[in-house]
Scaffold this active site. Structure first.
Site, PDB file in Angstrom:
ATOM      1  N   HIS A 113     -20.863  14.557 -20.882  1.00 57.37           N
ATOM      2  CA  HIS A 113     -21.638  15.477 -21.701  1.00 57.37           C
ATOM      3  C   HIS A 113     -22.738  16.071 -20.842  1.00 57.37           C
ATOM      4  O   HIS A 113     -23.299  15.382 -19.992  1.00 57.37           O
ATOM      5  CB  HIS A 113     -22.260  14.733 -22.898  1.00 57.37           C
ATOM      6  CG  HIS A 113     -22.700  15.658 -23.962  1.00 57.37           C
ATOM      7  ND1 HIS A 113     -23.935  16.257 -23.960  1.00 57.37           N
ATOM      8  CD2 HIS A 113     -22.044  16.127 -25.057  1.00 57.37           C
ATOM      9  CE1 HIS A 113     -24.020  17.050 -25.007  1.00 57.37           C
ATOM     10  NE2 HIS A 113     -22.887  17.002 -25.684  1.00 57.37           N
TER      11      HIS A 113
ATOM     12  N   ASP B 105     -16.128  13.370 -29.454  1.00 54.52           N
ATOM     13  CA  ASP B 105     -14.746  13.795 -29.640  1.00 54.52           C
ATOM     14  C   ASP B 105     -13.736  12.736 -29.238  1.00 54.52           C
ATOM     15  O   ASP B 105     -12.550  12.879 -29.484  1.00 54.52           O
ATOM     16  CB  ASP B 105     -14.487  15.082 -28.846  1.00 54.52           C
ATOM     17  CG  ASP B 105     -15.196  16.251 -29.480  1.00 54.52           C
ATOM     18  OD1 ASP B 105     -15.322  16.233 -30.717  1.00 54.52           O
ATOM     19  OD2 ASP B 105     -15.630  17.153 -28.764  1.00 54.52           O
TER      20      ASP B 105
HETATM   21  N1  CMC Z   1     -13.552  13.514 -16.341  1.00 51.87           N
HETATM   22  C1  CMC Z   1     -13.709  13.414 -14.994  1.00 51.87           C
HETATM   23  N2  CMC Z   1     -14.813  13.818 -14.322  1.00 51.87           N
HETATM   24  C2  CMC Z   1     -15.799  14.354 -15.044  1.00 51.87           C
HETATM   25  C3  CMC Z   1     -15.716  14.508 -16.446  1.00 51.87           C
HETATM   26  C4  CMC Z   1     -14.546  14.054 -17.097  1.00 51.87           C
HETATM   27  N3  CMC Z   1     -14.407  14.153 -18.424  1.00 51.87           N
HETATM   28  N4  CMC Z   1     -16.841  15.091 -16.910  1.00 51.87           N
HETATM   29  C5  CMC Z   1     -17.610  15.314 -15.828  1.00 51.87           C
HETATM   30  N5  CMC Z   1     -16.979  14.865 -14.708  1.00 51.87           N
HETATM   31  C6  CMC Z   1     -17.531  14.857 -13.336  1.00 51.87           C
HETATM   32  C7  CMC Z   1     -17.562  16.254 -12.748  1.00 51.87           C
HETATM   33  O1  CMC Z   1     -16.363  16.562 -12.086  1.00 51.87           O
HETATM   34  C8  CMC Z   1     -18.749  16.151 -11.808  1.00 51.87           C
HETATM   35  O2  CMC Z   1     -18.329  15.415 -10.680  1.00 51.87           O
HETATM   36  P1  CMC Z   1     -19.000  15.703  -9.222  1.00 51.87           P
HETATM   37  O3  CMC Z   1     -20.461  15.391  -9.380  1.00 51.87           O
HETATM   38  O4  CMC Z   1     -18.290  14.795  -8.300  1.00 51.87           O
HETATM   39  O5  CMC Z   1     -18.743  17.150  -8.933  1.00 51.87           O
HETATM   40  C9  CMC Z   1     -19.729  15.259 -12.566  1.00 51.87           C
HETATM   41  O6  CMC Z   1     -18.899  14.439 -13.424  1.00 51.87           O
HETATM   42  C10 CMC Z   1     -20.743  16.012 -13.411  1.00 51.87           C
HETATM   43  O7  CMC Z   1     -20.027  16.805 -14.358  1.00 51.87           O
HETATM   44  P2  CMC Z   1     -20.263  18.337 -14.655  1.00 51.87           P
HETATM   45  O8  CMC Z   1     -18.939  18.995 -14.827  1.00 51.87           O
HETATM   46  O9  CMC Z   1     -21.232  18.910 -13.687  1.00 51.87           O
HETATM   47  O10 CMC Z   1     -20.978  18.219 -16.056  1.00 51.87           O
HETATM   48  P3  CMC Z   1     -21.194  19.392 -17.069  1.00 51.87           P
HETATM   49  O11 CMC Z   1     -22.446  19.075 -17.764  1.00 51.87           O
HETATM   50  O12 CMC Z   1     -21.084  20.720 -16.417  1.00 51.87           O
HETATM   51  O13 CMC Z   1     -19.928  19.257 -18.074  1.00 51.87           O
HETATM   52  C11 CMC Z   1     -18.586  18.558 -19.881  1.00 51.87           C
HETATM   53  C12 CMC Z   1     -19.996  18.554 -19.264  1.00 51.87           C
HETATM   54  C13 CMC Z   1     -18.669  17.977 -21.297  1.00 51.87           C
HETATM   55  C14 CMC Z   1     -18.083  20.001 -19.981  1.00 51.87           C
HETATM   56  C15 CMC Z   1     -17.639  17.703 -19.007  1.00 51.87           C
HETATM   57  O14 CMC Z   1     -18.128  16.388 -18.947  1.00 51.87           O
HETATM   58  C16 CMC Z   1     -16.208  17.734 -19.524  1.00 51.87           C
HETATM   59  O15 CMC Z   1     -15.470  18.664 -19.226  1.00 51.87           O
HETATM   60  N6  CMC Z   1     -15.779  16.675 -20.320  1.00 51.87           N
HETATM   61  C17 CMC Z   1     -14.456  16.670 -20.892  1.00 51.87           C
HETATM   62  C18 CMC Z   1     -14.410  17.596 -22.105  1.00 51.87           C
HETATM   63  C19 CMC Z   1     -15.121  16.993 -23.301  1.00 51.87           C
HETATM   64  O16 CMC Z   1     -14.906  15.859 -23.682  1.00 51.87           O
HETATM   65  N7  CMC Z   1     -15.974  17.826 -23.961  1.00 51.87           N
HETATM   66  C20 CMC Z   1     -16.645  17.454 -25.185  1.00 51.87           C
HETATM   67  C21 CMC Z   1     -18.125  17.480 -25.055  1.00 51.87           C
HETATM   68  S1  CMC Z   1     -18.893  16.673 -26.483  1.00 51.87           S
HETATM   69  C22 CMC Z   1     -18.536  17.701 -27.808  1.00 51.87           C
HETATM   70  C23 CMC Z   1     -19.428  18.867 -27.866  1.00 51.87           C
HETATM   71  O17 CMC Z   1     -20.597  18.666 -28.236  1.00 51.87           O
HETATM   72  O18 CMC Z   1     -18.965  19.973 -27.548  1.00 51.87           O
END
Ligand code: CMC
Length: 429
Positions: A306, A364
């Protein structure tokens, strides 16, 4: 406590003082509104460090895993309130007393039916249209059916729009499902509670009464409460940005639904269940975790991570408990999908990759399992998220429209394209 920040430059340009603003809770904010006058913009793709508005609705402490609506912890609201009480809280700032609750419910009841001609909007779609595609269109179409609410400067008109949306979005969501499966649209039954009424419109037919199970209806109310608002997430920011131009409330909420649909946001509940189904068995967890860690693979472990929570999502803890209750009630305590989810959660929480990045299960992760157990198809999961989030979106939209500091949203950019070029006529290119 610092009250101002100073930016200094390495080329002897004069330094710039910026005031530091304090909210009632949470991180202090450097006020950069006047920075442009000094010839600078800030650069912050994805709004990682930017507050785009002030708001008194929802507070999240991502480090500690706290979520408050109007100051009330989500745990208390999920335990003791129904969704309409929470909607009243979000919209008006206070939990309703008995009389206010009755009035709120009665006003919602007056608005649950759709304009009869709106059924034709549904009928223009293919039967297999995704419910989210239908919802975006039908909610947007409300602007044509209820143009009296298009005057966004009028607080009374905004209030009526809020009530119409809260009342009609469940009907729209349920009808998008009925249309999908080829069953007649079921009209709302106002004597039922909000969740019960939605379940009735989803599952009853003109031939068969649907008697909602009270435990499932309560679990459904809880799902709605947990999803009702989440401060300035992508879809809420979309609603605010669209609304900042003075667009009508229905266009704004339709835009919010569109933003929610993505798998990184509300679409994650549907994507999580698809992932668990594809995984099928605990023996394949390692394979999926390996893929999630592989930077050359775009796959992410759905339902994990998140932007704000660097701790357990408090909504996920409540949802896991709700999941137990629903599966027990339905005699599904051995549900293989739930067992698989529990095992995946355990393994991921011990894995160094997830631990160091503070990636915890989000709301989720469990909501799909609960809804699936209730007989709700995968394609409706995000639509139900949208119906719950309508309460937050419309509250944030009303708050924005009443805010004297409200301005049209207009981010700046760092241009990285060509400098001025000589135009080349077609015959010379
Ligand atoms: N699986 C694997 N790696 C992950 C995941 C994941 N689900 N989420 C984040 N990471 C890694 C990401 O690759 C990055 O790694 P590195 O530092 O090595 O580059 C690190 O963790 C930080 O992640 P980020 O992508 O910079 O984080 P963000 O804040 O941009 O993204 C997110 C947040 C929710 C979009 C992402 O965690 C994600 O895509 N999760 C899966 C989709 C999901 O479950 N979404 C629902 C969110 S809760 C419901 C809502 O309120 O919408």
């Amino acid at each position: 406590m610092a009250t101002k920040a100073t930016i200094s430059f390495d080329n002897n340009s004069p330094s710039i003082d910026l005031p530091i603003l304090k909210g009632s809770l949470g991180t202090d904010v450097i006020d950069i509104r006047n920075l442009g006058k000094h010839g600078y913009f800030t650069y912050d793709p994805g709004f990682m460090s930017t507050a785009a508005c002030n708001s008194a609705i929802t507070y999240i402490d991502g480090e500690q895993g706290l979520l408050y609506y109007r100051g009330y912890p989500i745990e208390d609201l999920a335990e003791s309130c129904d969704f309409l009480e929470v909607s009243h809280l979000l919209l008006h700032g206070e939990l309703p007393d008995h009389k206010q609750r009755e009035e709120f419910i009665s006003t919602i009841s007056e608005h649950t039916m759709l304009h009869d001609q709106m059924s034709n909007v549904f009928r223009g779609f293919r039967r297999d249209a995704h419910p989210m595609a239908v919802m975006i269109a039908v909610v947007g179409a409300m602007a044509a059916f209820y143009p009296d609410n298009n005057n966004v400067a009028d607080p009374e008109s905004r209030k009526v729009a809020a009530m119409r949306l809260l009342a009609k979005v469940p009907t729209i969501a349920a009808w998008s499902y009925k249309y999908n499966i080829g069953q007649p649209f079921m009209y709302p039954k106002n004597k039922l509670g909000y969740a019960e009424n939605f379940m009735h419109m989803m599952f009853a037919t003109p031939c068969e009464e649907y008697v909602p199970n009270p435990i499932l209806a309560r679990a459904f109310e809880r799902i709605l409460i947990l999803h009702a608002d989440h401060e300035q997430n992508a879809s809420t920011s979309t609603v605010r940005l669209v609304g900042s131009s003075g667009a009508n409330p229905f266009a704004c909420i339709a835009a919010g639904i569109a933003s929610l649909w993505g798998p990184s946001h509300g679409g994650a509940n549907e994507a999580t269940l698809k992932m668990l189904e594809e995984m099928g068995d605990v023996s394949r967890i390692g394979e999926f975790i390996k893929r999630a860690k592989d930077k050359s693979d775009s796959f992410k472990l759905m339902g994990f991570g998140h932007r704000v929570y660097r701790n357990m999502d408090p909504r996920a803890s409540i949802m896991r408990k709700t999941c137990h209750e629903v599966l027990n009630e339905l005699g599904l305590h051995d549900d293989p999908m739930f067992k698989l989810a529990m095992e995946l959660e355990k393994i991921a929480l011990e894995d160094d990759y997830f631990v160091t990045r503070k990636l915890y299960p989000n709301v989720d992760f469990y909501s799909g399992i609960v809804m699936r157990a209730m007989g709700i198809p995968n394609s409706m999961f995000t639509a139900i998220f949208a119906l719950a989030r309508t309460a937050g979106w419309i509250s944030q939209w009303c708050e924005m429209n009443a805010d004297p500091e409200q301005k049209i949203g207009r981010p700046r950019q760092m241009y990285v394209g060509s400098a001025r070029r000589e135009f080349m006529p077609l015959h010379k290119r």
